[in-house]
Enzyme design. Structure first.
Site, PDB file in Angstrom:
ATOM      1  N   CYS A   1     -11.554  -9.776 -20.373  1.00 58.18           N
ATOM      2  CA  CYS A   1     -12.364 -10.357 -21.134  1.00 58.18           C
ATOM      3  C   CYS A   1     -14.517  -9.618 -20.302  1.00 58.18           C
ATOM      4  O   CYS A   1     -14.718  -8.913 -21.359  1.00 58.18           O
ATOM      5  CB  CYS A   1     -12.656 -11.299 -20.362  1.00 58.18           C
ATOM      6  SG  CYS A   1     -11.352 -12.593 -21.226  1.00 58.18           S
TER       7      CYS A   1
ATOM      8  N   LYS B   1      -0.514   2.432   5.629  1.00 57.75           N
ATOM      9  CA  LYS B   1      -1.075   1.370   6.187  1.00 57.75           C
ATOM     10  C   LYS B   1      -1.144  -0.137   6.057  1.00 57.75           C
ATOM     11  O   LYS B   1      -1.616  -0.394   6.614  1.00 57.75           O
ATOM     12  CB  LYS B   1      -2.289   1.304   4.699  1.00 57.75           C
ATOM     13  CG  LYS B   1      -3.461   2.640   4.856  1.00 57.75           C
ATOM     14  CD  LYS B   1      -4.809   3.076   3.633  1.00 57.75           C
ATOM     15  CE  LYS B   1      -6.008   4.066   3.990  1.00 57.75           C
ATOM     16  NZ  LYS B   1      -6.041   3.845   2.835  1.00 57.75           N
TER      17      LYS B   1
ATOM     18  N   ASP C   1       0.931  -1.497  -0.157  1.00 54.33           N
ATOM     19  CA  ASP C   1       0.089   0.456  -0.215  1.00 54.33           C
ATOM     20  C   ASP C   1       1.150   1.121   0.233  1.00 54.33           C
ATOM     21  O   ASP C   1       2.068   1.378   0.456  1.00 54.33           O
ATOM     22  CB  ASP C   1      -0.894   0.089   1.250  1.00 54.33           C
ATOM     23  CG  ASP C   1      -2.361   0.802   0.862  1.00 54.33           C
ATOM     24  OD1 ASP C   1      -3.360   0.072   0.521  1.00 54.33           O
ATOM     25  OD2 ASP C   1      -1.623   2.039   0.916  1.00 54.33           O
TER      26      ASP C   1
ATOM     27  N   CYS D   1     -14.854   6.069  -4.461  1.00 61.56           N
ATOM     28  CA  CYS D   1     -15.292   6.294  -3.352  1.00 61.56           C
ATOM     29  C   CYS D   1     -14.875   7.811  -2.218  1.00 61.56           C
ATOM     30  O   CYS D   1     -16.099   7.954  -1.445  1.00 61.56           O
ATOM     31  CB  CYS D   1     -14.223   5.266  -2.195  1.00 61.56           C
ATOM     32  SG  CYS D   1     -14.239   3.299  -2.624  1.00 61.56           S
TER      33      CYS D   1
ATOM     34  N   PHE E   1      -9.216   0.516 -11.839  1.00 60.66           N
ATOM     35  CA  PHE E   1      -8.943  -0.173 -12.422  1.00 60.66           C
ATOM     36  C   PHE E   1      -7.785  -0.545 -13.678  1.00 60.66           C
ATOM     37  O   PHE E   1      -7.701  -1.396 -13.853  1.00 60.66           O
ATOM     38  CB  PHE E   1     -10.576   0.404 -13.500  1.00 60.66           C
ATOM     39  CG  PHE E   1     -12.155  -0.612 -13.183  1.00 60.66           C
ATOM     40  CD1 PHE E   1     -12.053  -1.815 -12.990  1.00 60.66           C
ATOM     41  CD2 PHE E   1     -12.678   1.179 -13.065  1.00 60.66           C
ATOM     42  CE1 PHE E   1     -13.285  -1.795 -11.877  1.00 60.66           C
ATOM     43  CE2 PHE E   1     -13.787   0.184 -12.732  1.00 60.66           C
ATOM     44  CZ  PHE E   1     -14.000  -0.768 -12.390  1.00 60.66           C
ATOM     45  N   GLU E   2      -6.683   0.865 -13.638  1.00 60.16           N
ATOM     46  CA  GLU E   2      -5.722   0.786 -14.629  1.00 60.16           C
ATOM     47  C   GLU E   2      -4.520   0.101 -13.354  1.00 60.16           C
ATOM     48  O   GLU E   2      -4.333  -0.914 -14.434  1.00 60.16           O
ATOM     49  CB  GLU E   2      -4.799   2.025 -14.854  1.00 60.16           C
ATOM     50  CG  GLU E   2      -4.367   2.537 -14.933  1.00 60.16           C
ATOM     51  CD  GLU E   2      -3.082   3.365 -15.472  1.00 60.16           C
ATOM     52  OE1 GLU E   2      -4.153   4.460 -15.162  1.00 60.16           O
ATOM     53  OE2 GLU E   2      -2.353   3.582 -15.815  1.00 60.16           O
ATOM     54  N   THR E   3      -4.749  -0.270 -12.752  1.00 64.27           N
ATOM     55  CA  THR E   3      -3.456  -1.258 -11.422  1.00 64.27           C
ATOM     56  C   THR E   3      -4.899  -2.521 -11.296  1.00 64.27           C
ATOM     57  O   THR E   3      -4.037  -3.471 -12.006  1.00 64.27           O
ATOM     58  CB  THR E   3      -4.133  -0.716  -9.759  1.00 64.27           C
ATOM     59  OG1 THR E   3      -4.054   0.841 -10.389  1.00 64.27           O
ATOM     60  CG2 THR E   3      -3.063  -0.907  -8.889  1.00 64.27           C
TER      61      THR E   3
HETATM   62 ZN   LIG Z   1      -9.769 -12.412 -21.086  1.00 69.23          ZN
END
Ligand SMILES: [Zn+2]
Length: 298
Positions: free
Chosen positions: A129, A41, A15, A143, A87-89
């Site tokens: 996917c 953290k 973290d 958040c 989402f990138e990570t």
């Molecule tokens: Zn896939």
């Protein structure tokens, strides 16, 4: 904490952040004494886990997980559990786990809703996917902009740990097939069946765009200005009016249609229509990325 109580022998905790008072509403590993000590953290989590189960080896790593170090994070792990907010990570974790043949469990939550899924290379569909392209910056709530009902985190974690324990116990036939979706406010729970995409660049074509850096955001310190520029992974235009409405309660916002200025804490952020941002008040690229993820999202 659930993995430690279940007796998972070694936990590596990554973290980049430190504990703040506004985390305590939903992050049950931490308490007011961690805030008073300004603890990172990862460090606070390792201490708590040692108090819960002294036989578990909890190793804290206070660092930003990104394309430069993700292979090392994944290499020696039997399983990766996602506790990220971007989402990138997550797509980077997805690529690294597919390349190394490691299972991982995705979970995300916002407001009162949860999405979660286990990914086992060669056996299940992968996150790409489900999400072939990154959502444009500023298009998804975070958040901090939308808030989160704390029980939602517990639900996401319950699903995630259940799948993690099945994987560690070798019960792969018992994994939930598909994406677990829930909305605690509406009382809706469902598993959406997900078929592998026949043209998935990651799990089918083995092309790891996030891992090889061909897709991904870039943070550059601006020399002598105590500022960092963030170039988002997706160059899709963002709606500054929507963003100013979301940020209004969190700090001072000015927007002229061409750019938006947002001041909060000890920084000021200038956001442009193409999603690019300059964060003034820090020259630490990792902190700038964290602020971008918190207020703009990925
Ligand atoms: Zn896939």
């Amino acid at each position: 904490m659930l993995l430690a109580r279940a007796g998972v022998g070694r936990l590596r905790l990554y973290d980049r952040d430190f504990v703040e008072l506004n985390n305590l509403q939903r992050q049950v590993l931490y308490d007011e004494s961690d805030v008073a000590q300004d603890l990172p953290k990862a460090q606070a989590a390792a201490r708590r886990i040692a108090a819960v189960n002294s036989e578990v080896e909890a190793l804290p790593f206070v660092c930003d997980v990104n394309v430069s170090n993700i292979r090392g994070v994944v290499r020696d792990a039997d399983l990766v559990v996602d506790g990220t907010d971007s989402f990138e990570t997550r797509l980077l974790i997805n690529d690294a786990c597919l390349e190394a043949g490691r299972p991982w469990v995705y979970a995300g939550c916002i407001g009162a809703s949860v999405a979660a899924m286990a990914v086992v290379p060669g056996r299940t569909p992968c996150l790409r996917c489900l999400l072939p392209d990154l959502p444009p910056p500023g298009s998804s709530p975070t958040c901090d902009t939308a808030g989160i009902l704390n029980s939602t985190v517990m639900l996401a974690v319950s699903f995630q740990v259940s799948e993690a324990v099945k994987i560690l116990a070798g019960k792969l036939d018992d994994l939930v097939l598909g994406v677990f979706n829930a909305d605690l406010w509406r009382g809706e729970f469902q598993v959406v069946r997900l078929n592998p995409r026949s043209d998935c660049p990651a799990c089918v074509r083995k092309r790891y765009d996030h891992l090889n850096g061909s897709i991904g955001s870039h943070a550059t310190s601006l020399c002598g200005r105590k500022a960092v520029q963030i170039l988002p992974a997706s160059a899709a235009p963002i709606c500054l009016d929507d963003l100013s409405r979301r940020l209004a309660a969190l700090g001072k916002v000015r927007c002229n249609g061409l750019l938006l200025k947002f001041a909060a804490e000890d920084f000021e952020m200038t956001v442009f229509v193409d999603g690019r941002a300059i964060i003034h008040g820090t020259d630490d690229a990792a902190r700038a990325r964290a602020l971008y993820a918190r207020y703009i999202g990925t």
